[in-house]
Write a protein that holds these residues in place. Structure first.
Motif, PDB file in Angstrom:
ATOM      1  N   CYS A  65       0.822  -1.216   0.000  1.00  0.00           N
ATOM      2  CA  CYS A  65       0.000   0.000   0.000  1.00  0.00           C
ATOM      3  C   CYS A  65       0.853   1.262   0.000  1.00  0.00           C
ATOM      4  N   LYS A  66       2.134   1.147   0.307  1.00  0.00           N
ATOM      5  CA  LYS A  66       2.992   2.329   0.329  1.00  0.00           C
ATOM      6  C   LYS A  66       3.340   2.811  -1.085  1.00  0.00           C
ATOM      7  N   SER A  67       3.213   1.921  -2.060  1.00  0.00           N
ATOM      8  CA  SER A  67       3.623   2.316  -3.419  1.00  0.00           C
ATOM      9  C   SER A  67       2.592   1.974  -4.503  1.00  0.00           C
ATOM     10  N   THR A  68       1.465   1.364  -4.093  1.00  0.00           N
ATOM     11  CA  THR A  68       0.458   0.953  -5.078  1.00  0.00           C
ATOM     12  C   THR A  68      -0.786   1.803  -4.920  1.00  0.00           C
ATOM     13  N   LEU A  69      -1.392   2.162  -6.044  1.00  0.00           N
ATOM     14  CA  LEU A  69      -2.709   2.783  -6.009  1.00  0.00           C
ATOM     15  C   LEU A  69      -3.658   1.816  -6.703  1.00  0.00           C
ATOM     16  N   SER A  70      -4.734   1.469  -5.993  1.00  0.00           N
ATOM     17  CA  SER A  70      -5.665   0.449  -6.495  1.00  0.00           C
ATOM     18  C   SER A  70      -6.923   1.136  -7.032  1.00  0.00           C
ATOM     19  N   VAL A  71      -7.319   0.741  -8.253  1.00  0.00           N
ATOM     20  CA  VAL A  71      -8.488   1.338  -8.905  1.00  0.00           C
ATOM     21  C   VAL A  71      -9.563   0.270  -9.054  1.00  0.00           C
TER      22      VAL A  71
END
Ligand code: SF4
Ligand code: SF4
Length: 349
Positions: free
Chosen positions: A283-289
């Motif tokens: 979650c520190k480097s991923t953006l979830s769509v």
């Protein structure tokens, strides 16, 4: 050992036993009202969990899937209809380009069943991004999908595929009868176009998760075992094994609850909290769509409808403003920090 076998056999469930605990009931249990996970991180690091720059845009294109696995955290299946439309898919690719995000990670459901999947792959590659497709293997046998290995190879796609066990009956208990044999045939087809032989442009990673309510073993040891067993029994190859912990959410949480193992399993995850995993949490480097353009800190939060801070969407996102946001956490997050840690790319330490 006997105890573990009992649990594994219970994990198979039976048709009609799979009703999920409604999300409205799950959430208060997950978040516990005071978010013990956030307090644990703060006491280990002196600060709450915050996001860094986005290096991966993970797009969940929807819940449509040709399978309906027992422990699916997406609750995906053939009867689901939620699917990304072209406008939302274009907005994702625009953000990938604008933000110079290095990796597009397509997941679902079975992403390939979405009409927008292939052009998304091609456009991301044209932008110079790495593309990962979370490919369930058996989708190759769906109408119009038999050329997937060639399509992946032509676009240097990294293929990440779940194979919970090298033993057919254990794998089928989790993913459905006959899935293992089809999966092996699908791996054979990927091998035939160059996947599984160490070529960085043809990476096939398999995913192992425990078939029951226990923490996974060592990724390195399991990878060696998978390599030997799959080669010896079936003559197939792969490049890496990602070991993932079962998260206590959605279908798996419901199964834990039904079988009276929820409290014990969740406590085991919490007891195994490992602070050295924190800096590598995805979650520190991923953006979830999501398929409808909502933004989340990870795919698990997406399935729990825990929106990213400020509840932005892919249509109005400001990536710079998102950097440093406080990550939405809950007690489910202990699944990512237990033991060697867990992420979409396997163990963290
Ligand atoms: S193949 Fe993946 S998305 Fe489909 S039901 Fe199984 S776990 Fe869920
Ligand atoms: S569940 Fe999501 S938000 Fe929580 S620690 Fe894991 S990746 Fe981060």
């Amino acid at each position: 050992m006997a105890r573990r076998r009992d649990r594994q056999s219970a994990a198979s469930g039976k048709a009609g036993e799979d009703e999920e605990i409604p999300l409205s009931v799950q959430l208060p249990v997950l978040r516990g009202g005071d978010d013990r996970f956030a307090r644990r991180v703060k006491s280990a690091r002196g600060a709450v969990l915050r996001a860094g720059p986005v290096s991966t845009l993970q797009v969940n294109v929807g819940k449509v899937c040709n399978q309906a696995c027992k422990h699916c955290h997406v609750d995906a299946g053939p009867a689901r209809t939620e699917a990304i439309d072209e406008r939302t898919a274009r907005a994702c690719l625009d953000v990938l380009e604008r933000g110079r995000i290095g990796t597009l990670d397509l997941t679902g459901g079975a992403p390939e069943l979405n009409a927008n999947c292939r052009w998304m792959v091609e456009r991301a590659r044209a932008l110079g991004a790495k593309v990962i497709v979370r490919h369930n293997l058996t989708v190759q046998f769906e109408p119009g999908q038999s050329d997937l290995p060639e399509f992946f190879a032509a676009n240097d796609v990294e293929v990440v595929s779940s194979l919970p066990h090298f033993d057919a009956s254990a794998a089928d208990r989790q993913r459905g009868a006959g899935v293992f044999d089809k999966s092996i045939e699908a791996i054979r087809r990927l091998n035939a176009v160059g996947y599984g032989f160490g070529d960085p442009a043809r990476v096939l990673a398999l995913v192992h998760n425990p078939v029951g309510a226990f923490l996974p073993g060592s990724q390195r040891a399991l990878e060696a075992q998978y390599r030997d067993e799959l080669d010896r029994r079936h003559g197939v190859r792969f490049d890496a094994l990602y070991v993932i912990t079962n998260m206590s959410i959605r279908r798996f949480k419901s199964w834990l609850e039904r079988t009276g193992q929820r409290e014990e399993y969740e406590q085991a995850l919490e007891d195994a909290f490992n602070p050295s995993t924190i800096d590598s949490l995805m979650c520190k480097s991923t953006l979830s769509v999501s398929w409808d353009g909502g933004l989340y800190d990870c795919d698990f939060n997406q399935m729990l409808e825990l929106r990213a801070e400020g509840a932005p969407t892919i249509f109005d996102v400001d990536l710079e403003a998102l950097e440093g946001r406080r990550i939405a956490t809950g007690d489910h997050c202990f699944g990512c920090t237990a033991g060697s840690g867990s992420s979409c790319g396997g163990q963290l330490t």
